[in-house]
Design a protein around this motif. Sequence first.
Motif, PDB file in Angstrom:
ATOM      1  N   VAL A  42       0.834  -1.203   0.000  1.00  8.60           N
ATOM      2  CA  VAL A  42       0.000   0.000   0.000  1.00  8.60           C
ATOM      3  C   VAL A  42       0.869   1.254   0.000  1.00  8.60           C
ATOM      4  O   VAL A  42       0.665   2.181  -0.795  1.00  8.60           O
ATOM      5  N   SER A  43       1.869   1.293   0.884  1.00  6.55           N
ATOM      6  CA  SER A  43       2.724   2.469   0.987  1.00  6.55           C
ATOM      7  C   SER A  43       3.554   2.674  -0.274  1.00  6.55           C
ATOM      8  O   SER A  43       3.673   3.803  -0.781  1.00  6.55           O
ATOM      9  N   SER A  44       4.128   1.602  -0.811  1.00  4.62           N
ATOM     10  CA  SER A  44       4.989   1.716  -1.990  1.00  4.62           C
ATOM     11  C   SER A  44       4.197   2.140  -3.228  1.00  4.62           C
ATOM     12  O   SER A  44       4.642   2.997  -3.999  1.00  4.62           O
ATOM     13  N   VAL A  45       3.031   1.545  -3.423  1.00  7.91           N
ATOM     14  CA  VAL A  45       2.196   1.908  -4.576  1.00  7.91           C
ATOM     15  C   VAL A  45       1.762   3.362  -4.460  1.00  7.91           C
ATOM     16  O   VAL A  45       1.736   4.104  -5.448  1.00  7.91           O
ATOM     17  N   ALA A  46       1.417   3.789  -3.233  1.00  2.00           N
ATOM     18  CA  ALA A  46       1.007   5.183  -3.030  1.00  2.00           C
ATOM     19  C   ALA A  46       2.150   6.145  -3.353  1.00  2.00           C
ATOM     20  O   ALA A  46       1.937   7.191  -3.979  1.00  2.00           O
ATOM     21  N   LEU A  47       3.374   5.797  -2.945  1.00  2.00           N
ATOM     22  CA  LEU A  47       4.527   6.649  -3.255  1.00  2.00           C
ATOM     23  C   LEU A  47       4.760   6.724  -4.764  1.00  2.00           C
ATOM     24  O   LEU A  47       5.125   7.780  -5.287  1.00  2.00           O
ATOM     25  N   CYS A  48       4.563   5.609  -5.446  1.00  2.00           N
ATOM     26  CA  CYS A  48       4.687   5.617  -6.910  1.00  2.00           C
ATOM     27  C   CYS A  48       3.690   6.583  -7.530  1.00  2.00           C
ATOM     28  O   CYS A  48       4.031   7.350  -8.442  1.00  2.00           O
ATOM     29  N   LYS A  49       2.474   6.554  -7.039  1.00  2.00           N
ATOM     30  CA  LYS A  49       1.430   7.414  -7.599  1.00  2.00           C
ATOM     31  C   LYS A  49       1.697   8.889  -7.299  1.00  2.00           C
ATOM     32  O   LYS A  49       1.423   9.762  -8.132  1.00  2.00           O
ATOM     33  N   ILE A  50       2.229   9.164  -6.116  1.00  2.00           N
ATOM     34  CA  ILE A  50       2.577  10.547  -5.777  1.00  2.00           C
ATOM     35  C   ILE A  50       3.689  11.051  -6.690  1.00  2.00           C
ATOM     36  O   ILE A  50       3.611  12.160  -7.240  1.00  2.00           O
ATOM     37  N   LEU A  51       4.737  10.240  -6.858  1.00  2.00           N
ATOM     38  CA  LEU A  51       5.848  10.640  -7.722  1.00  2.00           C
ATOM     39  C   LEU A  51       5.382  10.822  -9.154  1.00  2.00           C
ATOM     40  O   LEU A  51       5.743  11.804  -9.823  1.00  2.00           O
ATOM     41  N   GLN A  52       4.575   9.903  -9.639  1.00  2.00           N
ATOM     42  CA  GLN A  52       4.060   9.988 -11.006  1.00  2.00           C
ATOM     43  C   GLN A  52       3.208  11.236 -11.192  1.00  2.00           C
ATOM     44  O   GLN A  52       3.325  11.944 -12.192  1.00  2.00           O
ATOM     45  N   HIS A  53       2.349  11.520 -10.220  1.00  2.00           N
ATOM     46  CA  HIS A  53       1.489  12.707 -10.294  1.00  2.00           C
ATOM     47  C   HIS A  53       2.323  13.983 -10.307  1.00  2.00           C
ATOM     48  O   HIS A  53       2.090  14.884 -11.121  1.00  2.00           O
ATOM     49  N   ALA A  54       3.296  14.077  -9.400  1.00  2.00           N
ATOM     50  CA  ALA A  54       4.088  15.296  -9.282  1.00  2.00           C
ATOM     51  C   ALA A  54       4.866  15.589 -10.561  1.00  2.00           C
ATOM     52  O   ALA A  54       4.969  16.748 -10.984  1.00  2.00           O
ATOM     53  N   ILE A  55       5.403  14.537 -11.180  1.00  2.00           N
ATOM     54  CA  ILE A  55       6.182  14.718 -12.405  1.00  2.00           C
ATOM     55  C   ILE A  55       5.272  15.021 -13.591  1.00  2.00           C
ATOM     56  O   ILE A  55       5.525  15.947 -14.378  1.00  2.00           O
ATOM     57  N   THR A  56       4.198  14.260 -13.728  1.00  2.00           N
ATOM     58  CA  THR A  56       3.295  14.424 -14.875  1.00  2.00           C
ATOM     59  C   THR A  56       2.662  15.806 -14.902  1.00  2.00           C
ATOM     60  O   THR A  56       2.524  16.424 -15.967  1.00  2.00           O
ATOM     61  N   HIS A  57       2.287  16.313 -13.721  1.00  2.00           N
ATOM     62  CA  HIS A  57       1.588  17.591 -13.644  1.00  2.00           C
ATOM     63  C   HIS A  57       2.515  18.745 -13.264  1.00  2.00           C
ATOM     64  O   HIS A  57       2.040  19.871 -13.073  1.00  2.00           O
ATOM     65  N   GLN A  60       3.935  22.166  -8.452  1.00  2.00           N
ATOM     66  CA  GLN A  60       4.847  23.059  -7.740  1.00  2.00           C
ATOM     67  C   GLN A  60       4.763  22.914  -6.230  1.00  2.00           C
ATOM     68  O   GLN A  60       5.650  23.377  -5.500  1.00  2.00           O
ATOM     69  N   ARG A  61       3.711  22.283  -5.723  1.00  2.00           N
ATOM     70  CA  ARG A  61       3.563  22.128  -4.277  1.00  2.00           C
ATOM     71  C   ARG A  61       4.648  21.249  -3.675  1.00  2.00           C
ATOM     72  O   ARG A  61       4.890  21.290  -2.471  1.00  2.00           O
ATOM     73  N   PHE A  62       5.313  20.465  -4.500  1.00  2.00           N
ATOM     74  CA  PHE A  62       6.371  19.584  -4.005  1.00  2.00           C
ATOM     75  C   PHE A  62       7.758  20.210  -4.118  1.00  2.00           C
ATOM     76  O   PHE A  62       8.711  19.682  -3.544  1.00  2.00           O
ATOM     77  N   GLN A  63       7.876  21.295  -4.861  1.00  2.00           N
ATOM     78  CA  GLN A  63       9.187  21.805  -5.246  1.00  2.00           C
ATOM     79  C   GLN A  63      10.032  22.296  -4.068  1.00  2.00           C
ATOM     80  O   GLN A  63      11.259  22.139  -4.062  1.00  2.00           O
ATOM     81  N   ASP A  64       9.404  22.910  -3.074  1.00  2.00           N
ATOM     82  CA  ASP A  64      10.167  23.530  -1.987  1.00  2.00           C
ATOM     83  C   ASP A  64      10.303  22.631  -0.756  1.00  2.00           C
ATOM     84  O   ASP A  64      10.789  23.080   0.281  1.00  2.00           O
ATOM     85  N   ILE A  65       9.890  21.386  -0.863  1.00  2.00           N
ATOM     86  CA  ILE A  65       9.971  20.468   0.276  1.00  2.00           C
ATOM     87  C   ILE A  65      11.258  19.652   0.177  1.00  2.00           C
ATOM     88  O   ILE A  65      11.475  18.936  -0.802  1.00  2.00           O
ATOM     89  N   SER A  94      20.701  16.883   2.156  1.00  2.00           N
ATOM     90  CA  SER A  94      19.309  17.344   2.047  1.00  2.00           C
ATOM     91  C   SER A  94      18.900  17.219   0.584  1.00  2.00           C
ATOM     92  O   SER A  94      19.608  17.692  -0.310  1.00  2.00           O
ATOM     93  N   VAL A  95      17.784  16.542   0.339  1.00  2.00           N
ATOM     94  CA  VAL A  95      17.349  16.306  -1.034  1.00  2.00           C
ATOM     95  C   VAL A  95      15.887  16.701  -1.192  1.00  2.00           C
ATOM     96  O   VAL A  95      15.121  16.702  -0.210  1.00  2.00           O
ATOM     97  N   PRO A  96      15.467  17.020  -2.408  1.00  2.00           N
ATOM     98  CA  PRO A  96      14.037  17.285  -2.655  1.00  2.00           C
ATOM     99  C   PRO A  96      13.213  16.054  -2.295  1.00  2.00           C
ATOM    100  O   PRO A  96      13.675  14.914  -2.460  1.00  2.00           O
ATOM    101  N   VAL A  97      12.010  16.263  -1.816  1.00  2.00           N
ATOM    102  CA  VAL A  97      11.193  15.149  -1.349  1.00  2.00           C
ATOM    103  C   VAL A  97      10.910  14.141  -2.463  1.00  2.00           C
ATOM    104  O   VAL A  97      10.814  12.931  -2.217  1.00  2.00           O
ATOM    105  N   LEU A  98      10.794  14.603  -3.705  1.00  2.00           N
ATOM    106  CA  LEU A  98      10.541  13.667  -4.803  1.00  2.00           C
ATOM    107  C   LEU A  98      11.743  12.760  -5.041  1.00  2.00           C
ATOM    108  O   LEU A  98      11.586  11.583  -5.387  1.00  2.00           O
ATOM    109  N   VAL A  99      12.938  13.286  -4.843  1.00  2.00           N
ATOM    110  CA  VAL A  99      14.146  12.463  -4.956  1.00  2.00           C
ATOM    111  C   VAL A  99      14.168  11.427  -3.840  1.00  2.00           C
ATOM    112  O   VAL A  99      14.523  10.262  -4.056  1.00  2.00           O
TER     113      VAL A  99
END
Length: 225
Positions: A42-57, A60-65, A94-99
């Motif tokens: 559940v956690s891994s699939v959810a992280l995949c979907k978050i990463l995919q969403h952030a990159i596809t769209h 910007q809400r992820f950029q400064d984290i 320190s790395v971007p949250v998407l990384v």
Amino acid sequence: MEAILEFLTSVPGPTGKPALEFVLLEWCSRQHLFFGAYERKVSSVALCKILQHAITHNDQRFQDIHVQGDEIAQQTNGIRTRSKALQEPTQWTSVPVLVKIYKLLINELSNQMETNASLQANNGLDDEDEGWDEDDEDGDEVQFTGQTLYSLLDQYDKGDYQGLGLDEEDEDDPDALQDPTSQIDLQAYLTEFFQSFSQQPCFSVFTSHHTDVEKQVLHAISINV
């Protein structure tokens, strides 16, 4: 996805920053604490979907984290004692949250590959054991555990949670059994995800953060970095 992200962005977290940052910081720091097979899926699939969403769209809400990345190797003379460790605390990049999400998913793929390889080795040993005497020619008992060094270390790091029957609880939970996520082959899912992700134009941004171990994992699924 969008409704949840909008809600977490619109309400403050404990520090006054958007709750989205707080949730992602806590999630990334605790991903390794998920031990049940269903929970890890559940956690891994959810992280995949978050990463995919952030990159596809290009969200910007992820950029400064930014979150804690890899440990910085300490240059020490001689043995690193406890007193030295206290004087020179562990430092992290320190790395971007998407990384960070990307690196956590590579680690999960590595875990799945090791686990499945160990299971295959155990099955092979079981087959080879058929017809063999329990004692060798000298009368000493022969034991085939099939455990690799990795599996022993992994068990130690997890505090032997695997002995608590957490995975068995997944099988008995009717809600987990009814969730299609429980039927996912996580190694195959992550392999397909990374092979697709490696074709994205932004992939080069992530490759600059690879460790040698992460490169080896990706090479194992035919991704050259």
